[in-house]
Design a protein around this motif. Structure first.
Motif, PDB file in Angstrom:
ATOM      1  N   ASP A 220      13.672 -23.853  18.972  1.00 37.83           N
ATOM      2  CA  ASP A 220      13.227 -23.202  20.210  1.00 37.83           C
ATOM      3  C   ASP A 220      12.641 -21.839  19.854  1.00 37.83           C
ATOM      4  N   PRO A 221      11.996 -21.184  20.809  1.00 42.05           N
ATOM      5  CA  PRO A 221      11.324 -19.909  20.508  1.00 42.05           C
ATOM      6  C   PRO A 221      12.258 -18.798  20.046  1.00 42.05           C
ATOM      7  N   SER A 222      13.563 -18.913  20.288  1.00 46.16           N
ATOM      8  CA  SER A 222      14.475 -17.820  19.940  1.00 46.16           C
ATOM      9  C   SER A 222      14.579 -17.593  18.432  1.00 46.16           C
ATOM     10  N   VAL A 223      14.148 -18.565  17.634  1.00 48.44           N
ATOM     11  CA  VAL A 223      14.257 -18.415  16.175  1.00 48.44           C
ATOM     12  C   VAL A 223      12.925 -17.997  15.555  1.00 48.44           C
ATOM     13  N   ALA A 224      11.936 -17.698  16.400  1.00 51.07           N
ATOM     14  CA  ALA A 224      10.608 -17.366  15.886  1.00 51.07           C
ATOM     15  C   ALA A 224      10.623 -16.122  15.011  1.00 51.07           C
ATOM     16  N   TRP A 225      11.601 -15.212  15.225  1.00 53.04           N
ATOM     17  CA  TRP A 225      11.654 -13.982  14.427  1.00 53.04           C
ATOM     18  C   TRP A 225      11.884 -14.277  12.949  1.00 53.04           C
ATOM     19  N   LEU A 226      12.456 -15.450  12.644  1.00 51.46           N
ATOM     20  CA  LEU A 226      12.735 -15.804  11.252  1.00 51.46           C
ATOM     21  C   LEU A 226      11.532 -16.447  10.563  1.00 51.46           C
ATOM     22  N   ALA A 227      10.499 -16.764  11.321  1.00 50.16           N
ATOM     23  CA  ALA A 227       9.316 -17.399  10.735  1.00 50.16           C
ATOM     24  C   ALA A 227       8.542 -16.391   9.891  1.00 50.16           C
ATOM     25  N   PRO A 228       8.067 -16.804   8.703  1.00 45.00           N
ATOM     26  CA  PRO A 228       7.305 -15.890   7.841  1.00 45.00           C
ATOM     27  C   PRO A 228       5.893 -15.681   8.366  1.00 45.00           C
ATOM     28  N   ASP A 229       5.221 -14.671   7.813  1.00 48.08           N
ATOM     29  CA  ASP A 229       3.830 -14.418   8.173  1.00 48.08           C
ATOM     30  C   ASP A 229       2.899 -15.423   7.510  1.00 48.08           C
ATOM     31  N   HIS A 230       3.222 -15.812   6.283  1.00 50.78           N
ATOM     32  CA  HIS A 230       2.374 -16.735   5.535  1.00 50.78           C
ATOM     33  C   HIS A 230       3.248 -17.659   4.694  1.00 50.78           C
ATOM     34  N   LEU A 231       2.749 -18.873   4.473  1.00 47.53           N
ATOM     35  CA  LEU A 231       3.374 -19.832   3.567  1.00 47.53           C
ATOM     36  C   LEU A 231       2.308 -20.309   2.591  1.00 47.53           C
ATOM     37  N   ALA A 232       2.610 -20.233   1.301  1.00 45.11           N
ATOM     38  CA  ALA A 232       1.648 -20.682   0.293  1.00 45.11           C
ATOM     39  C   ALA A 232       2.379 -21.519  -0.752  1.00 45.11           C
ATOM     40  N   PHE A 233       1.661 -22.497  -1.292  1.00 46.11           N
ATOM     41  CA  PHE A 233       2.238 -23.409  -2.280  1.00 46.11           C
ATOM     42  C   PHE A 233       1.216 -23.625  -3.391  1.00 46.11           C
ATOM     43  N   ASP A 234       1.664 -23.428  -4.644  1.00 44.57           N
ATOM     44  CA  ASP A 234       0.734 -23.579  -5.763  1.00 44.57           C
ATOM     45  C   ASP A 234       0.952 -24.881  -6.537  1.00 44.57           C
ATOM     46  N   GLY A 235       1.714 -25.798  -5.936  1.00 45.64           N
ATOM     47  CA  GLY A 235       2.015 -27.058  -6.599  1.00 45.64           C
ATOM     48  C   GLY A 235       3.348 -27.051  -7.313  1.00 45.64           C
ATOM     49  N   LEU A 236       3.898 -25.856  -7.549  1.00 42.49           N
ATOM     50  CA  LEU A 236       5.200 -25.722  -8.203  1.00 42.49           C
ATOM     51  C   LEU A 236       6.165 -24.881  -7.381  1.00 42.49           C
ATOM     52  N   TRP A 237       5.694 -23.731  -6.916  1.00 40.52           N
ATOM     53  CA  TRP A 237       6.552 -22.796  -6.205  1.00 40.52           C
ATOM     54  C   TRP A 237       6.036 -22.562  -4.792  1.00 40.52           C
ATOM     55  N   LEU A 238       6.983 -22.299  -3.894  1.00 45.51           N
ATOM     56  CA  LEU A 238       6.673 -22.018  -2.492  1.00 45.51           C
ATOM     57  C   LEU A 238       6.822 -20.510  -2.260  1.00 45.51           C
ATOM     58  N   PHE A 239       5.780 -19.880  -1.752  1.00 43.11           N
ATOM     59  CA  PHE A 239       5.766 -18.443  -1.514  1.00 43.11           C
ATOM     60  C   PHE A 239       5.900 -18.199  -0.009  1.00 43.11           C
ATOM     61  N   ILE A 240       6.989 -17.543   0.386  1.00 45.96           N
ATOM     62  CA  ILE A 240       7.296 -17.304   1.798  1.00 45.96           C
ATOM     63  C   ILE A 240       7.176 -15.799   2.032  1.00 45.96           C
ATOM     64  N   ASP A 241       6.136 -15.394   2.709  1.00 45.69           N
ATOM     65  CA  ASP A 241       5.778 -13.979   2.820  1.00 45.69           C
ATOM     66  C   ASP A 241       6.138 -13.436   4.198  1.00 45.69           C
ATOM     67  N   TYR A 242       6.976 -12.380   4.211  1.00 47.92           N
ATOM     68  CA  TYR A 242       7.360 -11.739   5.468  1.00 47.92           C
ATOM     69  C   TYR A 242       6.601 -10.435   5.715  1.00 47.92           C
ATOM     70  N   GLY A 243       5.780 -10.031   4.774  1.00 46.75           N
ATOM     71  CA  GLY A 243       4.942  -8.859   4.975  1.00 46.75           C
ATOM     72  C   GLY A 243       5.716  -7.612   5.355  1.00 46.75           C
ATOM     73  N   ARG A 244       5.173  -6.863   6.307  1.00 40.67           N
ATOM     74  CA  ARG A 244       5.791  -5.597   6.702  1.00 40.67           C
ATOM     75  C   ARG A 244       7.092  -5.780   7.472  1.00 40.67           C
ATOM     76  N   ARG A 245       7.351  -6.999   7.940  1.00 42.39           N
ATOM     77  CA  ARG A 245       8.596  -7.233   8.700  1.00 42.39           C
ATOM     78  C   ARG A 245       9.798  -7.408   7.787  1.00 42.39           C
ATOM     79  N   ALA A 246       9.596  -7.456   6.472  1.00 44.62           N
ATOM     80  CA  ALA A 246      10.671  -7.807   5.552  1.00 44.62           C
ATOM     81  C   ALA A 246      11.860  -6.852   5.644  1.00 44.62           C
ATOM     82  N   ASP A 247      11.587  -5.562   5.850  1.00 45.28           N
ATOM     83  CA  ASP A 247      12.682  -4.595   5.919  1.00 45.28           C
ATOM     84  C   ASP A 247      13.224  -4.418   7.329  1.00 45.28           C
TER      85      ASP A 247
END
Length: 321
Positions: A220-247
């Motif tokens: 539901d929308p209440s968990v949207a705050w936990l969603a990252p800004d970007h998701l990237a995958f290079d075939g081996l590793w998953l990069f979960i980027d929270y940007g300026r919200r990380a802190d």
């Protein structure tokens, strides 16, 4: 040779709640307690941990048997263990354990496989992590202290409870320890480098990056705050980027979900302000969990429905049993 009637062999375990191994009070006490007899593998002990038949995360656990401790200096973490179980303690990836000691060494055992291997070089050659320690016990209804020292000079202190055999909660099989100051020196060095250069110490090929391989889904929308800004995958590793919200958020941990069973994933926070969570060898489904909030990060199949326009989408089915 049979024992005389006046000297019966001591049981491996005493009655529920008792401590079959006495605390060390001196040489006389140690000599008075003979070692336990060898187990007969064909004799049922009747000591199975029934809480694991339908496991539910105990208070403080992020998944059944998985405890996350966010520690800082002058803080003591609490671990709940149980006889017949081994608890794996995993520190931040940059830490190297140099010593693990328990207050009661006759009933509790702390082992660092990297040290047993002969040192860091030998451990790395054999694929043994430098940041892991193993804790086990042969007592029930007792407690002790555990101290772990690392090459960085940091001291981790824990209070360990060996729960009774009929403990009604699942014990801690995996303890993930995060420290506010751990790896900060490394982050300072990398953040001083050129923009984007912070990822140079891990295999990274920008040409292989895909931004449509994974998507985040919440119940539901209440968990949207936990969603990252970007998701990237290079075939081996998953990069979960929270940007300026990380802190500004309670950073999550990543769990690989295979056949519906979550387990801790190899992960590391990198970059300036530790804003990006890297999951190494991610499963098709990765669960991000922060306290009681969680969301799923799923791999998008080529023949599946088109991915949502944003990184985060609502899936009400996630909230159903």
């Amino acid at each position: 040779m049979e024992l005389a009637p006046s000297c019966p062999a001591p049981p491996l375990y005493a009655t529920q709640g008792a401590t079959p191994v006495a605390r060390s009070t001196g040489a006389a006490a140690a000599a008075a307690v003979p070692p336990p007899p060898e187990l007969n593998p064909y004799t049922p002990l009747g000591d199975t941990h029934d809480a694991w038949r339908q496991p539910v995360a105990a208070p403080g656990q992020v998944a059944p048997g998985v405890r996350l401790l966010r520690m800082r200096d002058n803080m003591v973490g609490v671990i709940h263990t149980r006889a017949f179980k081994q608890t794996l303690i995993r520190l931040s990836p940059c830490e190297e354990i140099t010593l693990a000691s328990v207050g009661e060494s006759r009933g509790f055992t702390a082992t660092v496989e990297a040290i047993k291997a002969g040192g860091a070089a030998q451990a790395k050659a054999r694929g043994i992590p430098l940041n892991e320690a193993e804790l086990s016990t042969i007592v029930a209804g007792s407690d002790t202290s555990l101290h772990i020292r690392t090459r960085s000079g940091r001291l981790y202190a824990f209070q360990v409870f060996a729960e009774t055999l009929d403990y009604d909660k699942v014990s801690d099989l995996s303890v993930i320890v995060e420290h506010d100051a751990a790896c900060q020196a490394e982050a300072v060095v990398t953040s001083a480098a050129a923009p984007g250069d912070f990822v140079r110490r891990i295999p990274f090929d920008a040409a292989k990056m895909r931004f449509d391989a994974y998507r985040a889904f919440g119940a539901d929308p209440s968990v949207a705050w936990l969603a990252p800004d970007h998701l990237a995958f290079d075939g081996l590793w998953l990069f979960i980027d929270y940007g300026r919200r990380a802190d500004q958020i309670a950073k999550p941990i990543a769990l690989n979900v295979v056949e519906g069973v979550p387990s801790p994933a190899q992960q590391e926070w990198i970059g300036p302000d530790s804003a990006m969570l890297v999951v190494k060898s991610p499963a098709d489904t990765v669960m991000l969990q922060s306290g009681g909030t969680w969301l799923c990060v799923r791999r998008v199949t080529p023949d599946g429905p088109p991915p949502p326009l944003s990184v985060f989408a609502i899936d009400p089915a996630l909230g159903k049993p």
